[in-house]
Design an enzyme around this catalytic site. Structure first.
Site, PDB file in Angstrom:
ATOM      1  N   GLN A   1      -0.250   5.039   7.106  1.00 22.50           N
ATOM      2  CA  GLN A   1       0.462   3.332   6.280  1.00 22.50           C
ATOM      3  C   GLN A   1       1.863   3.925   6.813  1.00 22.50           C
ATOM      4  OE1 GLN A   1      -0.543   1.616   3.952  1.00 22.50           O
ATOM      5  NE2 GLN A   1      -2.934   2.374   4.013  1.00 22.50           N
TER       6      GLN A   1
ATOM      7  N   HIS B   1       0.911   5.407  -4.030  1.00 20.97           N
ATOM      8  CA  HIS B   1       0.679   6.338  -4.453  1.00 20.97           C
ATOM      9  C   HIS B   1       1.562   6.955  -5.824  1.00 20.97           C
ATOM     10  CE1 HIS B   1      -2.639   9.298  -6.229  1.00 20.97           C
ATOM     11  NE2 HIS B   1      -2.236  10.194  -5.445  1.00 20.97           N
TER      12      HIS B   1
ATOM     13  N   ASP C   1      -7.500   7.379  -8.599  1.00 17.68           N
ATOM     14  CA  ASP C   1      -6.824   7.901  -7.191  1.00 17.68           C
ATOM     15  C   ASP C   1      -7.954   9.629  -7.071  1.00 17.68           C
ATOM     16  OD1 ASP C   1      -6.323   7.764  -4.427  1.00 17.68           O
ATOM     17  OD2 ASP C   1      -5.334   9.447  -4.601  1.00 17.68           O
TER      18      ASP C   1
ATOM     19  N   GLU D   1     -26.648  11.370   8.704  1.00 20.85           N
ATOM     20  CA  GLU D   1     -27.278  10.214   8.601  1.00 20.85           C
ATOM     21  C   GLU D   1     -26.964   9.862   7.330  1.00 20.85           C
ATOM     22  OE1 GLU D   1     -31.226   9.879   8.263  1.00 20.85           O
ATOM     23  OE2 GLU D   1     -32.372  10.712  10.614  1.00 20.85           O
TER      24      GLU D   1
END
Length: 341
Positions: free
Chosen positions: A28, A108, A191, A231
């Protein structure tokens, strides 16, 4: 419904008129620093002495300073350090330099929500949280787009904290995609819940349990790995692009029927009750207290659990199978190159 903001709602001159310190130059940090700088903002990067990121930031054309000096120079300080490091850095190198009218920013809300950082009354406290990894925040900006972001205000000392946060988000390119209002409490609690119950904790436990069930029943671990882990990306990509209904449209009717009838048997009422208990631990601060204590004690349980996870048979089988698919590691290398560390 959340309030949404776009480019016409933001005043870019607000952040352009401030001195911004970006503390940290990881995923970030590099995106925030570069995007803001290219948006006409006066940016400096604050790093600890000896940081391996200093060369990368300097080569990118950014000013690099020690954290305390960057904090002293700036009147907007964005803390993009790991949650567990923020309090110590704040106490020693940021707090002594805060002045009335400054703005302390986060991506955050953990340390504000759980009282680890308590800013002085005369300082704005805001959040700008892109909902995507740093390499995506950077790439979309360079392409003329942006990543949706959240904004929140925990302390509005100047009466302009929200406008400044929106201006900062505009500098990141976020208003090109849309910026949503939230609160520090909501962002932090949702979060942590998402990480623990779905995205990380719930998902890894589900994948591992499915793998073990097939192997214990006598199936080849390679087949179990492909069906329960490999998958998964296909399904997640379909949901990411089209939602759950779109994913179901794209799979076979057999798979969809199994999804609709067997999924609720796996995620049953007992699981939902456990989800509620986990959410309760987040909201009442129990998880935060546990994690803070774990760090203070040297992370013994964390290291034990991490080592056990790495030693699980799914990791050995997965490493062998991924070696047969070099395109996977090639994609990982590309992300690392884009992120700049």
């Amino acid at each position: 419904m959340a309030t949404l903001y776009y480019e016409s709602d933001a005043d870019p001159s607000l952040i352009q008129g401030r001195k911004v310190a970006i503390l940290g130059y990881g995923s970030q940090g590099h995106a925030h620093a570069l995007n803001l700088s290219e948006s006409g903002v006066d940016v400096r990067v604050g790093l600890r002495e000896g940081s391996s990121s200093a060369t990368k930031a300097t080569e990118a054309g950014l000013r690099v300073l020690p954290v305390d000096q960057a904090s002293a120079e700036a009147d907007v300080i964005m803390i993009l350090l790991p949650d567990t490091e923020q309090k110590a850095v704040y106490d020693a190198q940021i707090a002594p330099h805060l002045q009335e009218g400054d703005c302390l920013m986060f991506a955050h809300g953990f340390n504000i929500r759980f009282g680890q950082i308590v800013p002085p009354a005369g300082v704005d406290v805001a959040m700008v949280a892109p909902k995507g990894p740093g390499h995506l925040v950077r790439r979309t900006y360079t392409e003329g787009g942006g990543v949706p972001s959240l904004v929140a205000v925990a302390q509005d000392a100047t009466g302009k904290a929200h406008d400044l946060a929106l201006s900062y988000a505009h500098g990141l390119g976020a208003t090109r995609a849309g910026v949503l209002d939230t609160t520090f409490d909501e962002e932090t609690e949702t979060d942590l819940f998402g990480e623990q119950v779905v995205l990380c904790g719930g998902l890894t436990a589900l994948v591992t349990a499915g793998f073990e069930t097939l192997v214990d029943a006598g199936y080849q671990p390679e087949s179990a790995y492909f069906e329960c882990l490999h998958e998964l990306k296909l399904i997640v990509d379909l949901m990411y692009e089209q939602g759950i209904a779109g994913m179901r449209y794209s799979i076979s009717d057999t798979a969809e029927y199994g999804d609709l009838t067997r999924g609720p048997r796996v995620i049953d009422q007992g699981v939902r009750q456990e989800m509620q208990r986990i959410l309760g631990e987040i909201r009442d601060g129990s998880f935060a207290e546990e994690w803070i204590a774990e760090n203070r004690n040297g992370r013994p349980r964390f290291h034990e659990l991490r080592a056990a996870g790495k030693a699980h048979p799914i990791e050995e089988i997965g490493a062998e199978l991924r070696a047969m698919m070099p395109f996977i590691s090639a994609g990982k290398q590309r992300v690392e190159d884009i992120s700049g560390g």
